[in-house]
Design a protein around this motif. Structure first.
Motif, PDB file in Angstrom:
ATOM      1  N   GLY A   1       0.824  -1.096  -0.120  1.00  0.00           N
ATOM      2  CA  GLY A   1       0.028  -0.019   0.080  1.00  0.00           C
ATOM      3  C   GLY A   1       0.951   1.149   0.104  1.00  0.00           C
ATOM      4  O   GLY A   1       1.683   1.545   0.830  1.00  0.00           O
TER       5      GLY A   1
ATOM      6  N   THR B   1      -5.831  -4.238   2.884  1.00  0.00           N
ATOM      7  CA  THR B   1      -6.580  -4.649   1.733  1.00  0.00           C
ATOM      8  C   THR B   1      -6.530  -6.047   1.720  1.00  0.00           C
ATOM      9  O   THR B   1      -5.876  -6.976   2.502  1.00  0.00           O
ATOM     10  CB  THR B   1      -5.947  -4.309   0.474  1.00  0.00           C
ATOM     11  N   ASP B   2      -7.501  -7.028   0.820  1.00  0.00           N
ATOM     12  CA  ASP B   2      -7.597  -8.236   0.943  1.00  0.00           C
ATOM     13  C   ASP B   2      -6.240  -8.942   0.397  1.00  0.00           C
ATOM     14  O   ASP B   2      -5.993  -9.990   0.880  1.00  0.00           O
ATOM     15  CB  ASP B   2      -8.719  -8.752   0.045  1.00  0.00           C
TER      16      ASP B   2
ATOM     17  N   ASP C   1      -2.730   0.805  -4.489  1.00  0.00           N
ATOM     18  CA  ASP C   1      -2.565  -0.528  -4.145  1.00  0.00           C
ATOM     19  C   ASP C   1      -1.421  -1.002  -5.240  1.00  0.00           C
ATOM     20  O   ASP C   1      -1.984  -1.246  -6.505  1.00  0.00           O
ATOM     21  CB  ASP C   1      -3.857  -1.338  -4.031  1.00  0.00           C
TER      22      ASP C   1
ATOM     23  N   ARG D   1      -4.796  -0.702  -7.932  1.00  0.00           N
ATOM     24  CA  ARG D   1      -6.223   0.108  -7.571  1.00  0.00           C
ATOM     25  C   ARG D   1      -5.514   1.622  -7.092  1.00  0.00           C
ATOM     26  O   ARG D   1      -4.581   1.743  -6.447  1.00  0.00           O
ATOM     27  CB  ARG D   1      -7.085  -0.621  -6.717  1.00  0.00           C
TER      28      ARG D   1
END
Length: 174
Positions: free
Chosen positions: A80, A111-112, A126, A147
């Motif tokens: 990130g 995040t996942d 991301d 993202r």
């Protein structure tokens, strides 16, 4: 009174003088963070961030070879990148510290895929590592953006001459 014209010193580049020159260039500040394999936050502050390409979407960071954090981040599937917001100077110094809990009191969003984003940032990316190029005492790290998100209510944090600043808001054009 005549204005003095600066001259360029000849022949010798020294680290102190070069650091002063680099300090004259204002830069944004980012936090590169992820969760390690145990789910523990790992991260660092970086002021050497650059937009590289829209197609493919790439950004870059420069990381010192002496960093003990980068080897822990480099192998993470996602990193990130938080473009820190004005007023986050203390958070930046905390993330850059070599002692204490770098993440104490920070609002974090995972995040996942394991990227870790810092709350209050001006923007989030991301990313995954695309390439690493050795350049002197640093690595130039190219990160692929998967993202992105902007937070327009948070102006950017600017680092200039070893201090943090915000940007004055521009008024509407007349």
């Amino acid at each position: 009174m005549a204005e003095l014209i600066p001259t360029v010193d000849g022949g010798v580049v020294d680290a102190t003088g070069l650091r002063q020159v680099f300090g004259r260039f204002p830069s944004g500040v980012t936090a590169a963070c992820a969760l390690d394999e145990t789910g523990t936050p790992v991260g660092m502050a970086a002021s050497s961030f650059v937009a590289v390409s829209l197609e493919p979407p790439l950004v870059g960071l420069c990381v010192q070879h002496t960093s003990t954090t980068w080897p822990r981040l480099r192998e993470r599937p996602r990193i990130g990148l938080s473009v820190l917001g004005e007023g986050q100077g203390l958070a930046c110094r905390q993330l850059a510290s070599k002692q204490g809990d770098r993440f104490a009191g920070l609002e974090l969003t995972p995040t996942d895929d394991g990227a870790l984003l810092v709350g209050g940032a001006s923007a989030w990316l991301d990313c995954s590592v695309s390439d690493v190029v050795t350049a002197g005492d640093h690595d130039i790290v190219l990160l692929r953006v998967h993202r992105q998100c902007t937070h327009p209510v948070h102006g950017p944090l600017v680092f200039h001459e070893s201090d943090f600043h915000g940007l004055a808001r521009l008024g509407a054009a007349s």
